[in-house]
Design a protein around this motif. Structure first.
Motif, short mmCIF file in Angstrom:
data_model
loop_
_atom_site.label_atom_id
_atom_site.label_comp_id
_atom_site.label_asym_id
_atom_site.label_seq_id
_atom_site.Cartn_x
_atom_site.Cartn_y
_atom_site.Cartn_z
N GLU A 49 -116.96 -15.88 -32.77
CA GLU A 49 -115.78 -15.32 -32.10
C GLU A 49 -115.97 -13.86 -31.70
O GLU A 49 -115.28 -13.36 -30.81
N TYR A 50 -116.93 -13.19 -32.35
CA TYR A 50 -117.13 -11.76 -32.08
C TYR A 50 -118.57 -11.42 -31.70
O TYR A 50 -118.97 -10.27 -31.76
N GLU A 77 -106.24 -4.74 -36.80
CA GLU A 77 -105.59 -5.98 -36.37
C GLU A 77 -106.54 -7.16 -36.39
O GLU A 77 -106.19 -8.26 -36.86
N GLU A 78 -107.76 -6.97 -35.92
CA GLU A 78 -108.73 -8.06 -35.89
C GLU A 78 -109.36 -8.31 -37.26
O GLU A 78 -109.61 -9.46 -37.64
N ILE A 105 -108.08 -7.98 -40.28
CA ILE A 105 -107.23 -8.70 -41.25
C ILE A 105 -107.05 -10.17 -40.89
O ILE A 105 -106.48 -10.93 -41.67
N LYS A 106 -107.56 -10.58 -39.74
CA LYS A 106 -107.55 -12.01 -39.39
C LYS A 106 -108.65 -12.76 -40.13
O LYS A 106 -108.60 -13.99 -40.25
N LEU A 107 -109.66 -12.03 -40.60
CA LEU A 107 -110.78 -12.68 -41.30
C LEU A 107 -110.33 -13.14 -42.68
O LEU A 107 -109.55 -12.46 -43.36
#
Length: 217
Positions: free
Chosen positions: A96-97, A106-107, A109-111
């Motif tokens: 995804e990255y 923001e990104e 803490i999605k992990l």
């Protein structure tokens, strides 16, 4: 209001240098910080180093056997969960990255398993981006001193943002962590050698209590 810059200057003088033992890679800082949850530093450092030496990067970790990872990190807390989580994180970062750890709160803490504290450590230590990482040391010390009056890590993070200038935020957590390990310990803090006892609410309150006890004898 407390003079943060004065307090911080004195704390930094007695806080040993704190750094990640083997890497400045955002990916391995992320992995190390996740491993550190409920785990002593020496155990964390050893496990993270072995993972690094075995798998090298996110692509190596993605293709690892969970059983092999568990053997390497078996002395860390919740090793069963972490062994699967590390592989999942590596897959997400790779697919995804593009193999690069995201550099926004923001990104991050999605992990999986990545809360605000972990995200902010990656930002400050991996990317040199100002942020406030609140672990047990920061929470305890900030409230003991009286920099903030908070009840949760999230409250503490928001309150400290109002107290700590941006130019101090990158090194703030490492300095407070080492101060917490060596002087402002959870139990029996070494107030007798603390350089900021004269402006610490915890010390002054106890000092006043002792004075009251003596007058009652």
């Amino acid at each position: 209001m407390k003079n943060f810059e004065k307090i911080y200057s004195e704390i930094k003088k007695v806080a040993p240098a704190h750094h990640f033992e083997f890497t400045d890679s955002p990916f391995w800082i992320l992995i190390t910080t996740i491993l550190s949850q409920r785990t002593k530093d020496a155990v964390t450092d050893k496990a993270a180093r072995l993972l690094y030496e075995t798998y090298h990067d996110s692509y190596g970790l993605e293709n690892a056997d969970p059983a092999d990872i568990k053997k390497i990190i078996k002395f860390t807390g919740f090793s069963n969960v972490k062994s699967l989580r590390l592989i999942e994180i590596a897959k997400i970062i790779n697919h995804e990255y593009g193999g690069k750890v995201p550099n926004t709160h923001e990104e991050l803490i999605k992990l999986p398993g990545t809360g605000s504290k972990t995200a902010n450590i990656v930002l400050t230590q991996g990317f040199n981006i100002p942020a406030i990482a609140v672990d047990t040391h920061v929470f305890r010390i900030s409230n003991r001193i009286g920099l903030v009056k908070t009840k949760t890590p999230d409250e503490t993070e928001e309150a400290l943002k109002k107290v700590i200038p941006v130019n101090y935020q990158i090194e703030f957590n490492p300095v407070f962590v080492e101060f917490g390990k060596n002087i402002c310990k959870p139990v029996s803090p070494k107030c007798n050698i603390c350089p900021i006892s004269d402006c610490c609410d915890f010390f002054l309150n106890n000092k006043n209590k002792d004075a009251v006890k003596k007058t009652k004898k």
